[in-house]
Design a protein around this motif. Structure first.
Motif, PDB file in Angstrom:
ATOM      1  N   VAL A 150      15.057-120.391 -64.360  1.00 31.49           N
ATOM      2  CA  VAL A 150      13.812-119.774 -63.889  1.00 31.49           C
ATOM      3  C   VAL A 150      13.845-119.705 -62.376  1.00 31.49           C
ATOM      4  N   PHE A 151      13.720-118.505 -61.848  1.00 27.15           N
ATOM      5  CA  PHE A 151      13.553-118.303 -60.410  1.00 27.15           C
ATOM      6  C   PHE A 151      12.091-117.935 -60.171  1.00 27.15           C
ATOM      7  N   GLN A 152      11.567-118.366 -59.057  1.00 26.84           N
ATOM      8  CA  GLN A 152      10.173-118.041 -58.739  1.00 26.84           C
ATOM      9  C   GLN A 152      10.090-117.293 -57.413  1.00 26.84           C
ATOM     10  N   LEU A 153       9.461-116.140 -57.470  1.00 24.17           N
ATOM     11  CA  LEU A 153       9.124-115.407 -56.259  1.00 24.17           C
ATOM     12  C   LEU A 153       7.648-115.673 -55.976  1.00 24.17           C
ATOM     13  N   THR A 154       7.352-116.252 -54.835  1.00 20.02           N
ATOM     14  CA  THR A 154       5.963-116.501 -54.458  1.00 20.02           C
ATOM     15  C   THR A 154       5.362-115.223 -53.875  1.00 20.02           C
ATOM     16  N   SER A 155       4.067-115.252 -53.646  1.00 21.26           N
ATOM     17  CA  SER A 155       3.411-114.106 -53.003  1.00 21.26           C
ATOM     18  C   SER A 155       4.030-113.818 -51.642  1.00 21.26           C
ATOM     19  N   LYS A 156       4.398-114.863 -50.930  1.00 23.21           N
ATOM     20  CA  LYS A 156       5.020-114.690 -49.610  1.00 23.21           C
ATOM     21  C   LYS A 156       6.362-113.987 -49.752  1.00 23.21           C
ATOM     22  N   ASN A 157       7.164-114.399 -50.750  1.00 23.86           N
ATOM     23  CA  ASN A 157       8.446-113.736 -50.994  1.00 23.86           C
ATOM     24  C   ASN A 157       8.243-112.253 -51.289  1.00 23.86           C
ATOM     25  N   ILE A 158       7.291-111.964 -52.160  1.00 22.20           N
ATOM     26  CA  ILE A 158       7.049-110.581 -52.577  1.00 22.20           C
ATOM     27  C   ILE A 158       6.583-109.729 -51.397  1.00 22.20           C
ATOM     28  N   ASN A 159       5.733-110.276 -50.555  1.00 21.91           N
ATOM     29  CA  ASN A 159       5.262-109.531 -49.381  1.00 21.91           C
ATOM     30  C   ASN A 159       6.406-109.236 -48.417  1.00 21.91           C
ATOM     31  N   LYS A 160       7.358-110.180 -48.273  1.00 26.14           N
ATOM     32  CA  LYS A 160       8.525-109.937 -47.423  1.00 26.14           C
ATOM     33  C   LYS A 160       9.366-108.793 -47.975  1.00 26.14           C
ATOM     34  N   LEU A 161       9.520-108.761 -49.294  1.00 23.82           N
ATOM     35  CA  LEU A 161      10.257-107.668 -49.913  1.00 23.82           C
ATOM     36  C   LEU A 161       9.544-106.337 -49.687  1.00 23.82           C
ATOM     37  N   LYS A 162       8.225-106.351 -49.764  1.00 25.39           N
ATOM     38  CA  LYS A 162       7.465-105.117 -49.530  1.00 25.39           C
ATOM     39  C   LYS A 162       7.655-104.610 -48.110  1.00 25.39           C
ATOM     40  N   GLU A 163       7.616-105.517 -47.143  1.00 26.15           N
ATOM     41  CA  GLU A 163       7.810-105.119 -45.753  1.00 26.15           C
ATOM     42  C   GLU A 163       9.199-104.532 -45.556  1.00 26.15           C
ATOM     43  N   LYS A 164      10.185-105.139 -46.198  1.00 22.79           N
ATOM     44  CA  LYS A 164      11.552-104.645 -46.106  1.00 22.79           C
ATOM     45  C   LYS A 164      11.680-103.265 -46.740  1.00 22.79           C
TER      46      LYS A 164
END
Length: 435
Positions: A246-260
């Motif tokens: 199980v890998f977990q993407l937090t909200s912070k991770n997801i927002n970084k991906l969105k910015e990228k």
């Protein structure tokens, strides 16, 4: 991009489950016997899906009372969901798969475990032993019988319980299952249905004559017809040894991906698009380098609102650079309009086959199973009984019972050894992994 990796202690291999009673549940009122047309999408997605919903103890609703209320609620629900009490059959005249709404019932199993709920391990980790909390539909009470739905209630020593569901995807998809569970919860509370299911699959019938207007590389042709109880194709189990992580993407991770993703991109940047792109890129880069190798990804798109006219919400059937990759995922979703969807349906009328891709991302993230309000409370956690196939990745809500859990996403991945065994050697806590 780093993600949080949930490490685990050794998993229980035996949940020590005892089956006490198996029976059939029938509609509480007489229903009209009929044949239900299945669309080409329903026909292709002919496999069983198993989920487990865990509940903590509630002194006002011990497992025995819950079992009685669920049984009565199921009987009442099957009046509106008459097709769930039916059986798949092949119409020899049309050579099409149908549901015979014959009121033969859904399976019901009462069981118990020798463990307490807090003893069976991390609920967010996909332990294959959780399969003991659901029951196979095949040959349920008699050889050759294949119910479209089987429910199992397993009580724990602490008073908590597991609610396991095996359901035919040809009969009901994930979105429709959420509505079904909402209705079941309402009936268990002696309330009316929240939403009446809309069962007319003719809305997704092929056009006459069928015409395929687009190329469909996401579909693969077969030489022979799929069997009645098809569990093949993209969901065929792997014979190799697999380990789950199980890998977990937090909200912070997801927002970084969105910015990228927003850099030099015209795509609509959504959480699903960037997560799917991230997984696709990791999968493509995980194999040996080959400049001529292409990589394909498969994911479901809810077409209810994309057709003209739109399907009712209560419809019960089925439907390079990071920024550039996000655009490709977005373009795949964007083209799924009325004409493209109708073209796929017509393709299924002309050819025999099913969706095919190097990687399938199945998102259960926003279905909302964990938000269903039963009389005894919301589930502590809901999870799938994982598929033993390395090319299927499941997205699930983050487990709020885990320290630091937020509104991120859990990513369930099957890994072949030795990598799978090596990365899962942790003994508690969290690790960091380059996903």
């Amino acid at each position: 991009m780093e993600t949080t990796s949930q490490e685990r202690t050794p998993l229980l291999q035996d949940m020590k489950v005892t089956i006490h009673k198996t029976s059939m549940i029938f509609p509480s009122k007489q229903i009209e016997k009929k044949s239900l047309f299945l669309s080409n999408i329903d026909r292709v997605l002919n496999f069983h899906v198993k989920t487990v919903h865990f509940f903590e103890a509630n002194k006002d609703f011990p497992p025995q009372i819950v079992t009685e209320k669920l049984k009565k609620a199921l009987e009442d629900a099957l009046v509106a969901y008459d097709f769930l009490a039916g059986r798949l059959k092949m119409n020899t005249e049309t050579n099409r798969l149908e549901i015979d709404c014959n009121a033969e019932g859904v399976g019901f199993v009462v069981a118990s475990s020798e463990y307490k709920l807090n003893q069976i391990g991390d609920l967010a980790y996909p332990n294959q032993a959780f399969a003991q909390f659901v029951h196979n539909a095949k040959d349920f009470l008699k050889i050759g019988d294949l119910p479209l739905c089987v429910v199992q209630v397993t009580s724990f020593k602490c008073g908590g319980f597991a609610f396991g569901i095996t359901r035919s995807h040809a009969a009901i998809d994930g979105h429709s299952l959420k509505i079904f569970l909402d209705n079941l919860a309402a009936l268990a509370a002696n309330m009316p249905l929240i939403m009446t299911p809309f069962n007319d699959r003719q809305l997704l019938a092929a056009r006459s004559p069928p015409h395929v207007d687009f190329p469909h590389p996401e579909m693969i042709k077969l030489d022979n017809l799929l069997p009645l109880g098809n569990e093949s194709g993209v969901f065929e189990a792997s014979s190799e040894e697999l380990d789950f992580k199980v890998f977990q993407l937090t909200s912070k991770n997801i927002n970084k991906l969105k910015e990228k993703a927003k850099i030099n991109s015209i795509a609509r940047v959504t959480s699903f698009n960037v997560i799917t792109t991230h997984l696709w890129r990791c999968k493509a880069l995980s194999g040996p380098y080959d400049p001529n190798r292409s990589s394909t990804i498969l994911y479901a798109v809810d077409i209810r609102s994309r057709l003209n006219p739109p399907l009712p919400r209560e419809y019960a059937g089925n439907e390079g650079e990071f920024s550039r990759l996000v655009e490709m995922v977005w373009e795949g979703t964007k083209r799924m309009g009325d004409e493209y969807a109708r073209s796929i349906i017509d393709w299924g009328e002309l050819y025999n086959g099913f969706p095919n891709g190097e990687l399938l991302v199945s998102s259960w993230w926003r279905l909302g199973f964990e938000e269903v309000e039963y009389p005894w409370g919301k589930p502590k956690y809901c999870c799938p009984v994982v598929y033993h196939k390395k090319d299927i990745i499941l997205l699930f809500p983050s487990f709020h019972g885990v320290e630091g859990g937020d509104d991120g996403v859990n990513i369930i991945v099957a890994l072949p050894p030795p990598f799978g065994s090596r990365v899962l050697e942790g003994r508690g806590g969290k690790g960091r992994g380059d996903f």
